[in-house]
Design a protein around this motif. Structure first.
Motif, PDB file in Angstrom:
ATOM      1  N   GLY A 427       0.821  -1.215   0.000  1.00 29.38           N
ATOM      2  CA  GLY A 427       0.000   0.000   0.000  1.00 29.38           C
ATOM      3  C   GLY A 427       0.853   1.263   0.000  1.00 29.38           C
ATOM      4  O   GLY A 427       0.442   2.308  -0.519  1.00 29.38           O
ATOM      5  N   ALA A 428       2.043   1.149   0.571  1.00 27.31           N
ATOM      6  CA  ALA A 428       2.929   2.315   0.652  1.00 27.31           C
ATOM      7  C   ALA A 428       3.338   2.806  -0.732  1.00 27.31           C
ATOM      8  O   ALA A 428       3.712   3.972  -0.891  1.00 27.31           O
ATOM      9  CB  ALA A 428       4.174   1.970   1.482  1.00 27.31           C
ATOM     10  N   TYR A 429       3.252   1.930  -1.741  1.00 22.06           N
ATOM     11  CA  TYR A 429       3.610   2.350  -3.105  1.00 22.06           C
ATOM     12  C   TYR A 429       2.689   3.444  -3.634  1.00 22.06           C
ATOM     13  O   TYR A 429       3.000   4.090  -4.627  1.00 22.06           O
ATOM     14  CB  TYR A 429       3.595   1.152  -4.049  1.00 22.06           C
ATOM     15  CG  TYR A 429       4.877   0.351  -4.035  1.00 22.06           C
ATOM     16  CD1 TYR A 429       6.079   0.921  -4.461  1.00 22.06           C
ATOM     17  CD2 TYR A 429       4.889  -0.976  -3.600  1.00 22.06           C
ATOM     18  CE1 TYR A 429       7.256   0.193  -4.449  1.00 22.06           C
ATOM     19  CE2 TYR A 429       6.061  -1.704  -3.582  1.00 22.06           C
ATOM     20  CZ  TYR A 429       7.243  -1.122  -4.008  1.00 22.06           C
ATOM     21  OH  TYR A 429       8.407  -1.838  -3.999  1.00 22.06           O
ATOM     22  N   ASP A 430       1.507   3.597  -3.002  1.00 21.65           N
ATOM     23  CA  ASP A 430       0.583   4.653  -3.429  1.00 21.65           C
ATOM     24  C   ASP A 430       0.456   5.753  -2.383  1.00 21.65           C
ATOM     25  O   ASP A 430      -0.559   6.444  -2.308  1.00 21.65           O
ATOM     26  CB  ASP A 430      -0.800   4.054  -3.726  1.00 21.65           C
ATOM     27  CG  ASP A 430      -0.749   3.102  -4.903  1.00 21.65           C
ATOM     28  OD1 ASP A 430      -0.157   3.464  -5.934  1.00 21.65           O
ATOM     29  OD2 ASP A 430      -1.273   1.975  -4.778  1.00 21.65           O
ATOM     30  N   MET A 431       1.466   5.937  -1.563  1.00 27.69           N
ATOM     31  CA  MET A 431       1.437   6.956  -0.518  1.00 27.69           C
ATOM     32  C   MET A 431       2.568   7.944  -0.716  1.00 27.69           C
ATOM     33  O   MET A 431       3.672   7.678  -0.275  1.00 27.69           O
ATOM     34  CB  MET A 431       1.543   6.304   0.864  1.00 27.69           C
ATOM     35  CG  MET A 431       0.306   5.485   1.221  1.00 27.69           C
ATOM     36  SD  MET A 431       0.484   4.618   2.805  1.00 27.69           S
ATOM     37  CE  MET A 431       0.670   5.946   3.964  1.00 27.69           C
ATOM     38  N   PRO A 432       2.302   9.092  -1.334  1.00 28.28           N
ATOM     39  CA  PRO A 432       1.001   9.520  -1.844  1.00 28.28           C
ATOM     40  C   PRO A 432       0.774   9.047  -3.272  1.00 28.28           C
ATOM     41  O   PRO A 432       1.733   8.780  -3.988  1.00 28.28           O
ATOM     42  CB  PRO A 432       1.122  11.051  -1.803  1.00 28.28           C
ATOM     43  CG  PRO A 432       2.572  11.316  -2.047  1.00 28.28           C
ATOM     44  CD  PRO A 432       3.318  10.161  -1.428  1.00 28.28           C
ATOM     45  N   PRO A 433      -0.530   8.997  -3.706  1.00 25.80           N
ATOM     46  CA  PRO A 433      -0.847   8.600  -5.077  1.00 25.80           C
ATOM     47  C   PRO A 433      -0.733   9.812  -6.010  1.00 25.80           C
ATOM     48  O   PRO A 433      -1.733  10.399  -6.412  1.00 25.80           O
ATOM     49  CB  PRO A 433      -2.288   8.110  -4.964  1.00 25.80           C
ATOM     50  CG  PRO A 433      -2.885   8.943  -3.861  1.00 25.80           C
ATOM     51  CD  PRO A 433      -1.747   9.269  -2.914  1.00 25.80           C
ATOM     52  N   LEU A 434       0.507  10.174  -6.349  1.00 28.13           N
ATOM     53  CA  LEU A 434       0.729  11.470  -7.003  1.00 28.13           C
ATOM     54  C   LEU A 434       0.015  11.612  -8.343  1.00 28.13           C
ATOM     55  O   LEU A 434      -0.565  12.657  -8.626  1.00 28.13           O
ATOM     56  CB  LEU A 434       2.235  11.725  -7.186  1.00 28.13           C
ATOM     57  CG  LEU A 434       2.998  12.164  -5.932  1.00 28.13           C
ATOM     58  CD1 LEU A 434       4.461  12.399  -6.270  1.00 28.13           C
ATOM     59  CD2 LEU A 434       2.393  13.432  -5.329  1.00 28.13           C
ATOM     60  N   SER A 435       0.053  10.566  -9.190  1.00 34.02           N
ATOM     61  CA  SER A 435      -0.596  10.753 -10.498  1.00 34.02           C
ATOM     62  C   SER A 435      -2.120  10.789 -10.360  1.00 34.02           C
ATOM     63  O   SER A 435      -2.793  11.499 -11.103  1.00 34.02           O
ATOM     64  CB  SER A 435      -0.126   9.710 -11.518  1.00 34.02           C
ATOM     65  OG  SER A 435      -0.101   8.429 -10.965  1.00 34.02           O
TER      66      SER A 435
END
Ligand SMILES: [Zn+2]
Length: 551
Positions: A427-435
């Motif tokens: 989940g950390a891969y989308d923290m933050p979900p910049l795009s």
């Protein structure tokens, strides 16, 4: 009378049109970050503002005999960088004493810096830092410090090295000074369980426990002496200018440091612009009414383009202030009711709000309350901001956009990415979900939340946004954005957060001449080098506040 004043007004206008610029910068690559992201060769400055941008020829012909000229020799220029959320003023009281590891990606170098500090320190003097780094940023040897290692380097001085708000590394002298002893209870100011101990009951030197746990140590560290506060704050401001930063949204705005800023402003030597986010959060149901009274009397926007108060924040009801390393939240209804009462008063008073909100559960719950507030007192034009928002998602962004809200994104993962992967897994891969944030079309901007929770260097943040790599190079997020969008989020968009979009954020005729000359071209160098960009000249209101050649 009317006739005379009209004539004199006309004369002034004509004079203004004809009088030459004070300064011309030419022969460069001016990345204006205007609405069309135009790139030009030259810029003319007069009276602290941009007079014109254009080709070398167009701008050079504006120059008069007294116009100063700077030959950029092909260098890239960007608008002064704006951090929409840094605890800048708070850092003034410790900066000169802190051993900062911002931008240090070698453990070997960090240890050399520690040794040099110890050499310069007096007998028994504390050597410390309060956050802004994590050991995973050391690309050569990403491992924590141990008490034994620190004792070897520092046998005679207490040492305290704080990683973000995650943990603190202490040596034996520091344990002694803090009265953390084997087989004795922890002093009461330490959060239960935060003092790590070995099987023999001896403190290991590691203090854990998020913000509350690490603060027990930070609160005991000596601040600079009152007579050193000015020099310490000056060093802080100089470090920010050196990093390319010229404007800040500042939660807190501590009064003692703000007084120094006011003094420097009156002497025309204040080198950063400060937009305060303040007001007292309630901590209990009993204090909500008192806080509401204060909100009703709050006056914002009484200042100018150097110092102003622009929003209530960053906490509304402090029991609902997400801890930094909590994995999820489930805000209880009774606390949300108090939060809503506060938010209702803020909306009723017509105040902008900038509120700490990190976890999905908290963001959802706050948006539910804001929906209710919005029905009574529409917030559409108040620029309400959720700040940090590393766990935000697409549907929340959609709700915020409909409400006219903004997102202040402070990627804690720039230094905490590896720690976040331990806690949140993939989940950390989308923290933050910049795009996702960029594609939502919401007004959003980048900041750091420095100086403790995160590092302060904007080119490290931009590198992170473009490559997905944390300080030190480890890939920690998968949603990256273009370098253009990242730069816009650190300049023009942030101007909206500090209510200065008519003055700041782009190199454009009429706007204040805040700009940064770079040692290499942000737009064309390999993305991995963005973190290594060094400003060679920083200007605030047409005044040079940092010049690498003069150092
Ligand atoms: Zn915060």
């Amino acid at each position: 009378m009317l006739k005379i004043s009209l004539i004199s007004l006309l004369a002034v206008t004509l004079y203004a049109q004809q009088s030459p610029p004070d300064l011309v910068l030419s022969n460069g690559k001016i990345i204006t970050v205007d609405e069309r992201f135009s790139i030009t060769q030259a810029v003319a400055i007069r009276g602290g503002r941009v007079l014109a941008t254009g080709t070398n020829q167009e701008i050079n012909q504006l120059a008069g005999p007294n116009t100063r000229r700077i030959d950029l020799r092909g260098k890239a220029v960007i608008p002064g960088l704006i951090d929409n959320h840094m605890h800048l003023l708070r850092a003034g009281s410790t900066w000169a004493k802190e051993l900062r590891f911002d931008g240090v990606d070698s453990r070997k170098q960090a240890i050399e810096m520690l040794r040099a500090r110890l050499k310069a320190a007096g007998p028994g003097e504390w050597v410390y830092n309060i956050g802004g780094w994590a050991h995973q940023q050391f690309a050569d040897d990403p491992k924590p410090f141990t008490r034994e290692e620190l004792d070897q380097i520092a046998p005679n001085n207490p040492v305290s090295l704080q990683e973000s708000y995650y943990q603190v590394f202490l040596n034996s002298k520091a344990l002694e000074a803090l009265k953390l002893e084997a087989n004795a209870p922890d002093p009461p100011e330490f959060v239960k369980g935060s003092v790590e101990r070995d099987s023999k009951g001896r403190p290991t030197g590691v203090i854990k426990g998020d913000i509350a746990g690490t603060r027990a140590v930070a609160n005991k560290l000596p601040k600079v002496a009152p007579e050193q506060l000015e020099a310490s704050t000056l060093a802080l401001v100089r470090d920010m200018n050196r990093a390319g930063l010229t404007s800040f949204g500042v939660p807190g705005c501590e009064a003692d440091v703000l007084a120094l800023f006011e003094k420097w402003k009156s002497q025309e030597r204040l080198n950063v612009r400060t937009f305060c986010i303040g007001g007292n959060a309630a901590a209990t149901p009993q204090t909500v009414d008192r806080s509401i009274q204060q909100i009703a009397g709050m006056k914002l926007f009484q200042g100018d383009s150097f110092i102003d108060n622009v929003a209530f924040g960053e906490s509304v009801y402090s029991p609902l202030h997400d801890p930094m390393f909590a994995l999820k939240s489930n805000p209880p209804a009774d606390q949300l009711e108090q939060w809503r009462k506060m938010a209702m008063a803020i909306a009723q008073a017509g105040l902008p709000l900038h509120v700490h909100a990190e976890l999905t559960g908290t963001i959802d719950a706050f948006l539910d309350q804001i929906d209710a507030v919005n029905k009574e007192y529409p917030i559409k034009n108040l620029r309400w901001v959720l700040a940090h928002v590393n766990q935000i998602n697409a549907s929340q962004l959609e709700r915020m956009k409909k409400l006219g809200m903004y997102a202040a994104v402070h990627p804690w993962a720039v230094i905490n990415g590896a720690i976040m992967h331990e806690g949140f897994g993939d989940g950390a891969y989308d923290m933050p979900p910049l795009s996702t944030i960029q594609n939502s079309g919401i007004v959003w901007g980048l900041g750091s939340d420095g100086t403790a929770a995160n590092q302060t260097q904007p080119f490290t943040t931009l590198y992170f946004a473009v490559t997905g790599k944390m300080a030190g190079g480890q890939k920690v997020i998968r949603q990256t954005i273009s370098r253009e969008d990242a730069l816009i989020a650190h300049t023009r968009k942030n101007a909206y957060f500090v209510f200065q979009e008519n003055n700041l954020g782009a190199i454009q005729p009429g706007k204040l001449a805040d700009l940064v000359v770079l040692d290499r071209d942000y737009l064309t160098i390999p993305a991995d080098q963005i973190k290594d960009i060094k400003p060679v000249l920083t200007m605030v209101g047409g005044r040079v506040v940092f010049d690498a050649a003069l150092r």
